[in-house]
Scaffold this motif. Sequence first.
Motif, PDB file in Angstrom:
ATOM      1  N   VAL A 112     -14.583   0.607 -14.222  1.00  0.00           N
ATOM      2  CA  VAL A 112     -14.035   1.823 -13.618  1.00  0.00           C
ATOM      3  C   VAL A 112     -13.812   1.658 -12.110  1.00  0.00           C
ATOM      4  O   VAL A 112     -12.824   2.158 -11.553  1.00  0.00           O
ATOM      5  N   ASP A 113     -14.708   0.922 -11.436  1.00  0.00           N
ATOM      6  CA  ASP A 113     -14.554   0.724  -9.984  1.00  0.00           C
ATOM      7  C   ASP A 113     -13.348  -0.149  -9.652  1.00  0.00           C
ATOM      8  O   ASP A 113     -12.720   0.019  -8.601  1.00  0.00           O
ATOM      9  N   SER A 114     -13.025  -1.111 -10.553  1.00  0.00           N
ATOM     10  CA  SER A 114     -11.859  -1.962 -10.330  1.00  0.00           C
ATOM     11  C   SER A 114     -10.579  -1.134 -10.377  1.00  0.00           C
ATOM     12  O   SER A 114      -9.679  -1.302  -9.554  1.00  0.00           O
ATOM     13  N   VAL A 115     -10.507  -0.233 -11.353  1.00  0.00           N
ATOM     14  CA  VAL A 115      -9.328   0.631 -11.487  1.00  0.00           C
ATOM     15  C   VAL A 115      -9.242   1.597 -10.308  1.00  0.00           C
ATOM     16  O   VAL A 115      -8.174   1.812  -9.736  1.00  0.00           O
ATOM     17  N   ARG A 116     -10.384   2.162  -9.923  1.00  0.00           N
ATOM     18  CA  ARG A 116     -10.407   3.077  -8.775  1.00  0.00           C
ATOM     19  C   ARG A 116      -9.950   2.361  -7.505  1.00  0.00           C
ATOM     20  O   ARG A 116      -9.202   2.919  -6.693  1.00  0.00           O
ATOM     21  N   GLY A 117     -10.399   1.111  -7.342  1.00  0.00           N
ATOM     22  CA  GLY A 117     -10.012   0.339  -6.158  1.00  0.00           C
ATOM     23  C   GLY A 117      -8.512   0.112  -6.083  1.00  0.00           C
ATOM     24  O   GLY A 117      -7.924   0.167  -5.001  1.00  0.00           O
ATOM     25  N   ILE A 118      -7.880  -0.123  -7.239  1.00  0.00           N
ATOM     26  CA  ILE A 118      -6.424  -0.307  -7.263  1.00  0.00           C
ATOM     27  C   ILE A 118      -5.717   0.995  -6.915  1.00  0.00           C
ATOM     28  O   ILE A 118      -4.782   1.019  -6.105  1.00  0.00           O
ATOM     29  N   ALA A 119      -6.153   2.100  -7.519  1.00  0.00           N
ATOM     30  CA  ALA A 119      -5.496   3.391  -7.315  1.00  0.00           C
ATOM     31  C   ALA A 119      -5.598   3.875  -5.871  1.00  0.00           C
ATOM     32  O   ALA A 119      -4.727   4.617  -5.401  1.00  0.00           O
ATOM     33  N   ASN A 120      -6.633   3.451  -5.153  1.00  0.00           N
ATOM     34  CA  ASN A 120      -6.839   3.915  -3.775  1.00  0.00           C
ATOM     35  C   ASN A 120      -6.440   2.882  -2.720  1.00  0.00           C
ATOM     36  O   ASN A 120      -6.612   3.138  -1.530  1.00  0.00           O
ATOM     37  N   ASN A 121      -5.912   1.735  -3.158  1.00  0.00           N
ATOM     38  CA  ASN A 121      -5.618   0.654  -2.212  1.00  0.00           C
ATOM     39  C   ASN A 121      -4.222   0.829  -1.621  1.00  0.00           C
ATOM     40  O   ASN A 121      -3.214   0.674  -2.306  1.00  0.00           O
TER      41      ASN A 121
ATOM     42  N   GLU B 196       1.286  -0.265 -13.810  1.00  0.00           N
ATOM     43  CA  GLU B 196       0.851   0.491 -14.978  1.00  0.00           C
ATOM     44  C   GLU B 196      -0.361   1.361 -14.645  1.00  0.00           C
ATOM     45  O   GLU B 196      -0.461   2.495 -15.113  1.00  0.00           O
ATOM     46  N   VAL B 197      -1.282   0.833 -13.840  1.00  0.00           N
ATOM     47  CA  VAL B 197      -2.452   1.613 -13.436  1.00  0.00           C
ATOM     48  C   VAL B 197      -2.018   2.871 -12.686  1.00  0.00           C
ATOM     49  O   VAL B 197      -2.534   3.971 -12.931  1.00  0.00           O
ATOM     50  N   TYR B 198      -1.046   2.739 -11.792  1.00  0.00           N
ATOM     51  CA  TYR B 198      -0.559   3.895 -11.029  1.00  0.00           C
ATOM     52  C   TYR B 198       0.098   4.923 -11.943  1.00  0.00           C
ATOM     53  O   TYR B 198      -0.026   6.138 -11.727  1.00  0.00           O
TER      54      TYR B 198
END
Length: 474
Positions: free
Chosen positions: A212-221, A180-182
């Motif tokens: 916000v950093d948790s979401v960013r970490g998922i999107a860039n992992n 869902e985040v993606y």
Amino acid sequence: MKSVIYVRVSTDEQAKHGYSIAAQVEKLEAYCVSQGWELLGVPFIDDGYSAKDLNRPRFQEMMDVVKAGGVDVVLVYRLDRLTRSVSDLYDILQELDQHDCKFKSATEVYDTTNAMGRLFITLVAAIAQWERENTGERVRMGIEKKTKLGEWKGGTPPYGYFIEDGKLKIHEDEGEIVKEVYKLAKTLGFFTIAKQLTSRGIPTRYGGDWHVDSVRGIANNCVYAGYLTFNESKKEYKKPPREQTLYEGNHERIISREEFWDLQDILDKRRTFGGKRETSNYYFSSILKCARCGHSMSGHRSAKRKSYRCSGKKAGKNCSSHIILEENLVKTVFAHFSQLTEKFLTAAGNSEYPTDRLATLKSELSAVERLMQKKKTMFENDVIDIDELISSTSTLREKEKEIRRELNSIKQTDTSSEALKSIVENMDTLWLHANDYERKQLMTTVFSQLVIDTKDEYHGSKQGAREILIVSAK
């Protein structure tokens, strides 16, 4: 003599060598009694801290007591309880000397009052530092080899996975949130996504609110797309995925490669042009240009109505452009939509899908994947060693990346042409049923740039809106 006791132990050391807190304190207190020393206060204990640096709370408290005066000797169980760094040891001894305080190890014979004793203790500290650094290098080499073999290197697994028998396994509930985040990250900013997840009562792994950093970490992992990474420093891990060295992982993917790289294209664009502009609900914010000065035009809210103004003029540049209401711009674009998109459809219709080249690339990709599997099997059967496996597979991975890059380019060209044609032909219906974010996607899919101007200069609001001119479109 008045003494203070310092005790330190890390979890690993306690398990391996039995340097427990209680054991050290008991022996050091007994040593003070045997020497007839007066023990000042309670022992200074750092439990679970490494000796790689001096950032330890109780150690710092002890040094403050020494600086205050009245301490004759600092007693430790072993030198490596105090430090494993030569430079740190030198600084500590200098500090103790300045306050007339000696250093003593209960299990080692050191005399810091003469040059020979100082040389000996420095050599011992150097050996301790060498052991620590050597161990660190061996651990690093082991992690690097595991990563290149496609195995999880250890540590806390990323959100969406759990560890079973040393391997990454998909956590079904968390995996759905990752998907869902993606999906959301294509149109929304990380802060907005974090707020949505929190407001919906979706917990993080540890039960707190989303950041916000948790979401960013998922999107860039890249782990979610089946990759693994190994970098020289923590700073390297913070770089975008395209700037890191990626290795093929053996674990199951949560996100397809295509979806992962599609999102990275979007995120790269946000990094270049600014995330807010790319994720706002202003339909034209990322594609609008001022015809008078060439600067971009950014979204602006005036009297609760969405509009656009020249960013150059806003920054103090000499530009005579005017504020453009979004609703008027939409009417102008749709009034000239057929003329604006006619050349796009012609170009899309003339593009030829290179089926022969596509077939060749798919065949080459299959051959590379088979060869990589063959090399891995040879290693597992002791036909080749780890160094040869790493060398050969690294070359094959580079070849695979080149093939996939060309494949994606061909597919994206064909998909973009078909999508553009479909959107243009059904724009009225699509626009009618789309929300603000979807309308922005429609406009940015059809146009990469719109250069606009107004026909007349300012003449007062009572005379009606100025006529908008679309100078050019790409």
